[in-house]
Design a protein around this motif. Structure first.
Motif: not given
Ligand SMILES: *Cc1c(COP(=O)(O)O)cnc(C)c1O
Length: 384
Positions: A74-79, A231-234, A236-239, A250-257
């Protein structure tokens, strides 16, 4: 045909699951260390350590550990810039996570058939299909039937055997497609000297309990592109933007760490990866010997010009025996032997029945003829 006897000859007395994890290294030690440190969540030295061992092993410049392989995709696609309503090409033969991650990004999976030798996406089918359905409009590739942009391709290394990634990269280049490599099953698999996951813009691994190494649940992205990694790191850590005390995002991030506890398990597992890989290969040799004079089919072999990790052992019934697949599977299950068919073709599952797709006769054929065999490294007993 004595199929079951041959499988149980390889298994000996054991009746393990399809791919059970093995914890014979420093797992307990590192987990205790992790608990004692107080850092069990998404911050802690094991996450960094795990990322660095994965990075070094794969030979990537960057590795980002996340909660599972699906979120990694998912993150790979978004990034890589995949947008809602884009179409993303995925193999019709895969675990559903490959297509689901595309859906999670708001995009639409578009299925293409696989190759009869590698069992991964066929560059020939891909190229022929895009020539048929693709249409250039203002420098963008559109699906001429749906009018939606086709922006990326997600090849998958089936059962750990590398797809013809070089062939796919050529087609992707011609059609300006991003490449997100679903290497979820292929930790340890290479094409030449290059590890799977490093051919595309970004590669993805899964460390689920049934994969070659496990973190309980977990995944990782690898890339040589620093901007993409940041970008992926950002994301994955709620931006979150670094600040001494304010919560700024600064954008809609994810809690994926990935949590530190999972990473601790992963560091211990990575230490045993060479052993796991050698056992997975030995297991293949045992099955191949056992089935060498068998008349109903043959083991899935290593692909030419590639090093597979033999994550999941698979048996291909001859076409004329496809009809007895279910009977053989039932017999094995009744005897406590964990065998499985391949995944049902994704374009035949309820959520994807109406998704765009190329004809996929090879996917259907493999689905009807393959039986996945018990593949845990537990089946190879250590010699003292
Ligand atoms: C395991 C797997 C995934 C997903 O990984 P999870 O960690 O279970 O989310 C994705 N794609 C393929 C091909 C897989 O086998």
């Amino acid at each position: 045909m004595q199929f079951i006897h041959r499988v149980s000859n390889v298994m000996g007395e054991r009746t393990d699951g399809l791919h059970e994890p093995v914890f014979q290294g420093n797992e307990k030690k590192y987990l205790l260390e992790c608990i004692d440190s107080g850092y069990v969540s998404s911050v802690g030295k094991f996450v960094e350590r795990f990322e660095s061992v994965v990075r070094d092993y794969v030979g990537a410049e960057h590795a980002i550990a996340v909660v599972n392989g699906t979120t990694a995709l998912h993150l790979g696609l978004l990034a890589t810039g995949i947008k809602p309503n884009d179409e993303v090409i995925v193999p019709a033969l895969s675990f559903i996570a490959t297509a689901n991650a595309v859906s999670h990004a708001g995009a639409i999976p578009h299925f293409v058939d696989v190759d009869e030798t590698t069992w991964g996406m066929s560059p020939v089918a891909l190229s022929a299909h895009l020539a048929r359905v693709g249409q250039w409009r203002n420098g963008r590739l559109l699906n001429r039937n749906t009018r939606r942009p086709i922006t990326a391709v997600v090849p998958m290394h089936t059962l750990g055997h590398p797809v013809d990634i070089v062939g796919i990269l050529e087609v992707a280049k011609q059609y300006k497609l991003r490449v997100i490599e679903d290497s979820a099953e292929s930790l340890g698999s290479r094409v030449g000297d290059i590890h799977t996951g490093l051919f595309g813009d970004v590669g993805v691994f899964s460390f689920n309990g049934n994969k070659t190494i496990t973190t309980g649940g977990g995944g990782a992205l690898v890339t040589n592109n620093s901007n993409l990694a940041a970008k992926i790191r950002h994301l994955s850590t709620t931006a979150r933007v670094p600040d001494r005390f304010e919560f700024i995002h600064d954008e809609i991030g994810y809690n994926h760490r990935m949590p530190n506890l999972n990473a601790a398990l992963g560091v211990a597992q990575m230490e045993q990866l060479p052993t796991f890989l050698s056992k997975q290969r030995t297991l293949f040799t045992r099955y191949a010997e056992e089935f060498s004079d068998f008349s109903g089919g043959k083991m899935k072999k290593e692909n030419e010009e590639a090093t597979g990790n033999f994550w999941l052992q698979a048996f291909l019934l001859d076409a004329e025996h496809a009809g007895i697949r279910d009977e053989l599977i039932s017999d094995c299950l009744d005897a406590g032997i964990a065998v499985r068919p391949l995944w049902k073709p994704l374009n035949t599952l309820a959520p994807y029945l109406n998704a765009p797709s190329s004809p996929s006769p090879i996917t259907t054929d493999l689905y009807e003829r393959v039986i996945c065999l018990p593949s845990s490294t537990k089946l190879i007993v250590d010699v003292a």
